[in-house]
Enzyme design. Structure first.
Site, PDB file in Angstrom:
ATOM      1  N   SER A  43      97.836  12.533  95.896  1.00 23.08           N
ATOM      2  CA  SER A  43      96.646  12.785  95.070  1.00 23.08           C
ATOM      3  C   SER A  43      95.688  11.596  94.990  1.00 23.08           C
ATOM      4  O   SER A  43      95.061  11.380  93.954  1.00 23.08           O
ATOM      5  CB  SER A  43      97.057  13.254  93.672  1.00 23.08           C
ATOM      6  N   HIS A  90     107.784  12.979 106.474  1.00 27.42           N
ATOM      7  CA  HIS A  90     106.949  13.523 105.391  1.00 27.42           C
ATOM      8  C   HIS A  90     107.769  14.518 104.567  1.00 27.42           C
ATOM      9  O   HIS A  90     108.585  15.258 105.108  1.00 27.42           O
ATOM     10  CB  HIS A  90     105.706  14.205 105.964  1.00 27.42           C
ATOM     11  N   GLU A 126     105.424   8.185  98.792  1.00 26.77           N
ATOM     12  CA  GLU A 126     104.764   9.411  98.369  1.00 26.77           C
ATOM     13  C   GLU A 126     105.677  10.185  97.424  1.00 26.77           C
ATOM     14  O   GLU A 126     106.519  10.976  97.878  1.00 26.77           O
ATOM     15  CB  GLU A 126     104.467  10.296  99.586  1.00 26.77           C
ATOM     16  N   GLY A 180      99.440  16.614  96.292  1.00 29.08           N
ATOM     17  CA  GLY A 180      98.608  17.807  96.090  1.00 29.08           C
ATOM     18  C   GLY A 180      98.571  18.320  94.654  1.00 29.08           C
ATOM     19  O   GLY A 180      98.063  19.413  94.410  1.00 29.08           O
ATOM     20  N   ASN A 216      95.977  12.412 106.564  1.00 34.28           N
ATOM     21  CA  ASN A 216      96.936  13.408 107.049  1.00 34.28           C
ATOM     22  C   ASN A 216      96.317  14.780 106.796  1.00 34.28           C
ATOM     23  O   ASN A 216      96.299  15.257 105.664  1.00 34.28           O
ATOM     24  CB  ASN A 216      98.262  13.256 106.285  1.00 34.28           C
ATOM     25  N   TRP A 217      95.812  15.392 107.870  1.00 39.76           N
ATOM     26  CA  TRP A 217      95.128  16.681 107.702  1.00 39.76           C
ATOM     27  C   TRP A 217      96.107  17.844 107.548  1.00 39.76           C
ATOM     28  O   TRP A 217      95.695  18.972 107.279  1.00 39.76           O
ATOM     29  CB  TRP A 217      94.209  16.946 108.894  1.00 39.76           C
ATOM     30  N   LYS A 218      97.383  17.581 107.779  1.00 38.56           N
ATOM     31  CA  LYS A 218      98.398  18.650 107.738  1.00 38.56           C
ATOM     32  C   LYS A 218      97.950  19.817 108.617  1.00 38.56           C
ATOM     33  O   LYS A 218      97.317  19.590 109.651  1.00 38.56           O
ATOM     34  CB  LYS A 218      98.653  19.100 106.294  1.00 38.56           C
ATOM     35  N   GLU A 245     107.098  17.289 103.379  1.00 36.84           N
ATOM     36  CA  GLU A 245     106.993  18.698 103.820  1.00 36.84           C
ATOM     37  C   GLU A 245     107.893  18.947 105.025  1.00 36.84           C
ATOM     38  O   GLU A 245     108.436  20.044 105.193  1.00 36.84           O
ATOM     39  CB  GLU A 245     105.519  19.036 104.118  1.00 36.84           C
TER      40      GLU A 245
HETATM   41  C1  PEP Z   1     100.378  13.871 101.723  1.00 40.49           C
HETATM   42  O1  PEP Z   1     100.895  14.981 101.718  1.00 40.49           O
HETATM   43  O2  PEP Z   1     100.685  13.015 102.576  1.00 40.49           O
HETATM   44  C2  PEP Z   1      99.387  13.572 100.698  1.00 40.49           C
HETATM   45  C3  PEP Z   1      99.213  12.338 100.367  1.00 40.49           C
HETATM   46  O3  PEP Z   1      98.746  14.655 100.120  1.00 40.49           O
HETATM   47  P1  PEP Z   1      97.661  14.639  98.937  1.00 40.49           P
HETATM   48  O4  PEP Z   1      96.769  13.446  99.144  1.00 40.49           O
HETATM   49  O5  PEP Z   1      96.922  15.923  99.110  1.00 40.49           O
HETATM   50  O6  PEP Z   1      98.405  14.558  97.668  1.00 40.49           O
END
Ligand code: PEP
Length: 247
Positions: free
Chosen positions: A204, A92, A160, A166, A5-7, A94
């Site tokens: 993470s 998600h 998640e 993050g 997921n590049w966001k 976010e």
């Molecule tokens: C995400 O936001 O889907 C995610 C897994 O982010 P990160 O790996 O940076 O924690």
């Protein structure tokens, strides 16, 4: 299944070095796992199926709107089908937090997909909920959207924990495993066709900790944010997943 997921990250330059780095590092083993990338949609033009380093990569959207028409800025589920995307991420944290998406809206998105591509439904508790010990209640409520729905075999949940995204923090692998079993049981009991979904872990994940998660029985892969922005690191995570034998 390993999904990037590049966001809202990326540039043309980054994408070309990503393709090159990924292609150099990834092991083309006999049974390749499903690997997908969800870039910002404005960059989809670079995700041609003719691109040799992308041959075995699926691509999808980080989110989509359930309706077409006068909805400035939106990309609809029907457009995603039209462009032959392989998967759609919905729910998600976010999107829930920044864009104030609630479970009703996320359910509309899932229903509008109508099992036409793989849905990856993100769920997870925040730090406060985790501290209060109500993680299972929160997840169960977020999973209410599958109640009574006939789900495709490809339907996938990404667990998640919001506090792990993050932050460099993660739950213990054995705790993730228990939560994944719980998620599978809830979806199996509540979906119309008693589907046992795949469950990915996200939050993470790096090439340093991925193995500890992938070894767990009920972890079917990962949704990777930050560590997926580097093609070589992402390929290492894919290689670790390919190398795990759970039999
Ligand atoms: C995400 O936001 O889907 C995610 C897994 O982010 P990160 O790996 O940076 O924690």
């Amino acid at each position: 299944m390993i999904i990037a997921n590049w966001k809202c990250n990326g540039t043309k330059k980054m994408i070309f070095s990503w393709f090159e780095d990924y292609g150099k590092e990834v092991n083309f083993v006999d049974v390749l796992p499903i690997v997908g990338v969800a870039p910002p949609s404005i960059y989809f033009g670079y995700f041609s199926r003719e691109n040799a380093s992308l041959k075995f990569i699926e691509w999808g959207l980080q989110d989509a709107d359930h309706l077409d028409g006068p909805r400035t800025g939106a990309i609809s589920v029907d457009m995603l089908i039209d462009m032959e995307c392989d998967f759609l991420i919905i729910g998600h944290s976010e999107r829930r937090e920044i864009f104030k998406e609630d479970n009703d809206l996320i359910k509309e998105k899932l229903k509008s997909l109508n099992n036409r591509v793989t849905a990856i439904l993100c769920i997870g508790e925040n730090k406060e909920e985790n501290n209060k010990g109500i993680t299972r209640d929160v997840l169960k409520e977020q999973l209410d959207i599958v109640n009574g729905l006939e789900l495709d075999q490809s339907f996938t949940v990404a667990y998640e924990p919001v506090w792990a995204i993050g932050s460099g923090l993660t739950p213990e692998p054995k705790d993730i495993n228990e939560i994944h079993k719980f998620i599978k049981d809830v979806v199996q009991s509540n979906s119309a066709n008693n589907l046992v979904p795949k469950v990915l872990y996200g939050g993470s994940v790096t090439d340093k900790n991925a193995e500890s998660f992938f070894k767990e029985e009920f972890v079917d892969g990962a949704l990777v944010g930050g560590a997926s922005l580097d093609g070589s690191t992402f390929a290492k995570i894919v290689n670790i997943f390919s190398g795990i034998d759970k039999k």
